[in-house]
Design a protein around this motif. Sequence first.
Motif, PDB file in Angstrom:
ATOM      1  N   VAL A   9       4.765  20.370 -29.070  1.00 38.11           N
ATOM      2  CA  VAL A   9       4.314  21.601 -29.707  1.00 38.11           C
ATOM      3  C   VAL A   9       2.916  21.385 -30.277  1.00 38.11           C
ATOM      4  CG1 VAL A   9       4.752  23.175 -31.639  1.00 38.11           C
ATOM      5  CG2 VAL A   9       6.631  22.440 -30.169  1.00 38.11           C
ATOM      6  N   LYS A  10       2.701  20.229 -30.871  1.00 38.20           N
ATOM      7  CA  LYS A  10       1.384  19.908 -31.428  1.00 38.20           C
ATOM      8  C   LYS A  10       0.323  19.947 -30.333  1.00 38.20           C
ATOM      9  CE  LYS A  10      -1.189  16.153 -33.577  1.00 38.20           C
ATOM     10  NZ  LYS A  10      -1.118  14.792 -34.121  1.00 38.20           N
ATOM     11  N   ASP A  11       0.608  19.341 -29.184  1.00 38.97           N
ATOM     12  CA  ASP A  11      -0.335  19.353 -28.059  1.00 38.97           C
ATOM     13  C   ASP A  11      -0.649  20.778 -27.618  1.00 38.97           C
ATOM     14  OD1 ASP A  11      -0.355  16.549 -27.950  1.00 38.97           O
ATOM     15  OD2 ASP A  11       1.242  16.479 -26.453  1.00 38.97           O
ATOM     16  N   LYS A  12       0.396  21.586 -27.500  1.00 33.47           N
ATOM     17  CA  LYS A  12       0.216  22.970 -27.060  1.00 33.47           C
ATOM     18  C   LYS A  12      -0.604  23.761 -28.074  1.00 33.47           C
ATOM     19  CE  LYS A  12       4.533  23.083 -24.464  1.00 33.47           C
ATOM     20  NZ  LYS A  12       5.906  23.607 -24.417  1.00 33.47           N
ATOM     21  N   ALA A  13      -0.293  23.583 -29.355  1.00 32.39           N
ATOM     22  CA  ALA A  13      -1.011  24.305 -30.403  1.00 32.39           C
ATOM     23  C   ALA A  13      -2.476  23.883 -30.438  1.00 32.39           C
ATOM     24  CB  ALA A  13      -0.349  24.075 -31.758  1.00 32.39           C
ATOM     25  N   LEU A  14      -2.731  22.587 -30.352  1.00 32.52           N
ATOM     26  CA  LEU A  14      -4.116  22.103 -30.356  1.00 32.52           C
ATOM     27  C   LEU A  14      -4.896  22.629 -29.158  1.00 32.52           C
ATOM     28  CD1 LEU A  14      -3.699  18.407 -31.545  1.00 32.52           C
ATOM     29  CD2 LEU A  14      -5.001  20.214 -32.684  1.00 32.52           C
ATOM     30  N   HIS A  15      -4.257  22.650 -28.011  1.00 31.77           N
ATOM     31  CA  HIS A  15      -4.908  23.173 -26.807  1.00 31.77           C
ATOM     32  C   HIS A  15      -5.297  24.638 -27.009  1.00 31.77           C
ATOM     33  CE1 HIS A  15      -5.838  23.707 -22.581  1.00 31.77           C
ATOM     34  NE2 HIS A  15      -5.046  24.776 -22.570  1.00 31.77           N
ATOM     35  N   ARG A  16      -4.376  25.413 -27.539  1.00 29.82           N
ATOM     36  CA  ARG A  16      -4.651  26.837 -27.773  1.00 29.82           C
ATOM     37  C   ARG A  16      -5.756  27.026 -28.812  1.00 29.82           C
ATOM     38  NH1 ARG A  16       1.145  30.016 -27.471  1.00 29.82           N
ATOM     39  NH2 ARG A  16       1.715  29.235 -25.423  1.00 29.82           N
ATOM     40  N   VAL A  17      -5.744  26.211 -29.858  1.00 25.09           N
ATOM     41  CA  VAL A  17      -6.774  26.318 -30.905  1.00 25.09           C
ATOM     42  C   VAL A  17      -8.153  25.997 -30.339  1.00 25.09           C
ATOM     43  CG1 VAL A  17      -7.609  25.255 -33.047  1.00 25.09           C
ATOM     44  CG2 VAL A  17      -5.224  25.985 -32.861  1.00 25.09           C
ATOM     45  N   LYS A  18      -8.229  25.020 -29.463  1.00 26.04           N
ATOM     46  CA  LYS A  18      -9.520  24.685 -28.848  1.00 26.04           C
ATOM     47  C   LYS A  18     -10.037  25.840 -27.990  1.00 26.04           C
ATOM     48  CE  LYS A  18      -8.859  19.755 -29.113  1.00 26.04           C
ATOM     49  NZ  LYS A  18      -8.693  18.478 -28.462  1.00 26.04           N
ATOM     50  N   ILE A  19      -9.136  26.502 -27.298  1.00 27.31           N
ATOM     51  CA  ILE A  19      -9.527  27.675 -26.506  1.00 27.31           C
ATOM     52  C   ILE A  19     -10.011  28.786 -27.445  1.00 27.31           C
ATOM     53  CG2 ILE A  19      -8.651  29.522 -25.024  1.00 27.31           C
ATOM     54  CD1 ILE A  19      -6.792  27.373 -23.752  1.00 27.31           C
ATOM     55  N   ILE A  20      -9.298  28.982 -28.535  1.00 28.66           N
ATOM     56  CA  ILE A  20      -9.686  29.998 -29.515  1.00 28.66           C
ATOM     57  C   ILE A  20     -11.067  29.694 -30.089  1.00 28.66           C
ATOM     58  CG2 ILE A  20      -9.133  30.931 -31.807  1.00 28.66           C
ATOM     59  CD1 ILE A  20      -6.109  30.512 -30.975  1.00 28.66           C
ATOM     60  N   LEU A  56       3.398  31.883 -33.621  1.00 29.16           N
ATOM     61  CA  LEU A  56       4.761  31.980 -33.096  1.00 29.16           C
ATOM     62  C   LEU A  56       5.258  30.649 -32.551  1.00 29.16           C
ATOM     63  CD1 LEU A  56       4.666  35.481 -31.379  1.00 29.16           C
ATOM     64  CD2 LEU A  56       5.909  34.830 -33.460  1.00 29.16           C
ATOM     65  N   LEU A  57       4.383  29.922 -31.883  1.00 27.66           N
ATOM     66  CA  LEU A  57       4.739  28.602 -31.359  1.00 27.66           C
ATOM     67  C   LEU A  57       5.146  27.683 -32.510  1.00 27.66           C
ATOM     68  CD1 LEU A  57       4.688  26.630 -28.863  1.00 27.66           C
ATOM     69  CD2 LEU A  57       2.334  26.128 -29.541  1.00 27.66           C
ATOM     70  N   LEU A  58       4.347  27.680 -33.570  1.00 28.55           N
ATOM     71  CA  LEU A  58       4.629  26.811 -34.716  1.00 28.55           C
ATOM     72  C   LEU A  58       5.874  27.265 -35.476  1.00 28.55           C
ATOM     73  CD1 LEU A  58       0.981  26.300 -35.980  1.00 28.55           C
ATOM     74  CD2 LEU A  58       2.392  24.662 -34.721  1.00 28.55           C
ATOM     75  N   ILE A  59       6.032  28.582 -35.649  1.00 26.78           N
ATOM     76  CA  ILE A  59       7.208  29.096 -36.348  1.00 26.78           C
ATOM     77  C   ILE A  59       8.483  28.777 -35.577  1.00 26.78           C
ATOM     78  CG2 ILE A  59       8.406  31.221 -37.034  1.00 26.78           C
ATOM     79  CD1 ILE A  59       5.577  32.347 -37.722  1.00 26.78           C
ATOM     80  N   GLU A  60       8.441  28.966 -34.277  1.00 30.06           N
ATOM     81  CA  GLU A  60       9.621  28.659 -33.455  1.00 30.06           C
ATOM     82  C   GLU A  60      10.013  27.190 -33.603  1.00 30.06           C
ATOM     83  OE1 GLU A  60      11.149  28.635 -28.804  1.00 30.06           O
ATOM     84  OE2 GLU A  60       9.144  29.373 -29.262  1.00 30.06           O
ATOM     85  N   ASP A  61       9.035  26.304 -33.542  1.00 28.01           N
ATOM     86  CA  ASP A  61       9.316  24.873 -33.681  1.00 28.01           C
ATOM     87  C   ASP A  61       9.872  24.579 -35.076  1.00 28.01           C
ATOM     88  OD1 ASP A  61       9.097  22.074 -32.647  1.00 28.01           O
ATOM     89  OD2 ASP A  61       7.753  21.908 -34.380  1.00 28.01           O
ATOM     90  N   HIS A  62       9.282  25.216 -36.078  1.00 27.29           N
ATOM     91  CA  HIS A  62       9.766  25.001 -37.449  1.00 27.29           C
ATOM     92  C   HIS A  62      11.212  25.450 -37.594  1.00 27.29           C
ATOM     93  CE1 HIS A  62       9.645  24.590 -41.788  1.00 27.29           C
ATOM     94  NE2 HIS A  62      10.180  25.801 -41.867  1.00 27.29           N
ATOM     95  N   LEU A  63      11.526  26.626 -37.057  1.00 26.86           N
ATOM     96  CA  LEU A  63      12.891  27.134 -37.166  1.00 26.86           C
ATOM     97  C   LEU A  63      13.887  26.234 -36.443  1.00 26.86           C
ATOM     98  CD1 LEU A  63      12.322  30.961 -36.695  1.00 26.86           C
ATOM     99  CD2 LEU A  63      12.943  29.769 -38.810  1.00 26.86           C
TER     100      LEU A  63
END
Length: 90
Positions: A9-20, A56-63
């Motif tokens: 999840v961290k990898d996916k979130a970081l990838h998306r943040v870099k695109i943003i 949503l990615l982070l919230i889903e992982d947290h839940l």
Amino acid sequence: MDRRRKKTVKDKALHRVKIIQGHLRKIEQMLEDNVYCVDVVHQSRAVQSALKKVDLLLIEDHLKNCHVHHIQSGQTEKATNELLTLFNYK
């Protein structure tokens, strides 16, 4: 055997943040270049949508992980308060 590393999840979130970040730089350049306002707003909304997907990615992982752990370990008040705070109810 598949030797590719499974994306976390961290990898996916970081990838998306870099695109943003790239999109934000584009918006900055558009503003500096006096690009048509509506075009800038379209780009801004795309960034907002992308940020929501990161949330949503982070919230889903947290839940699925932290929240379940809190409940299973008897920390129901903490779990509830976190969710209420997350959704701005507390």
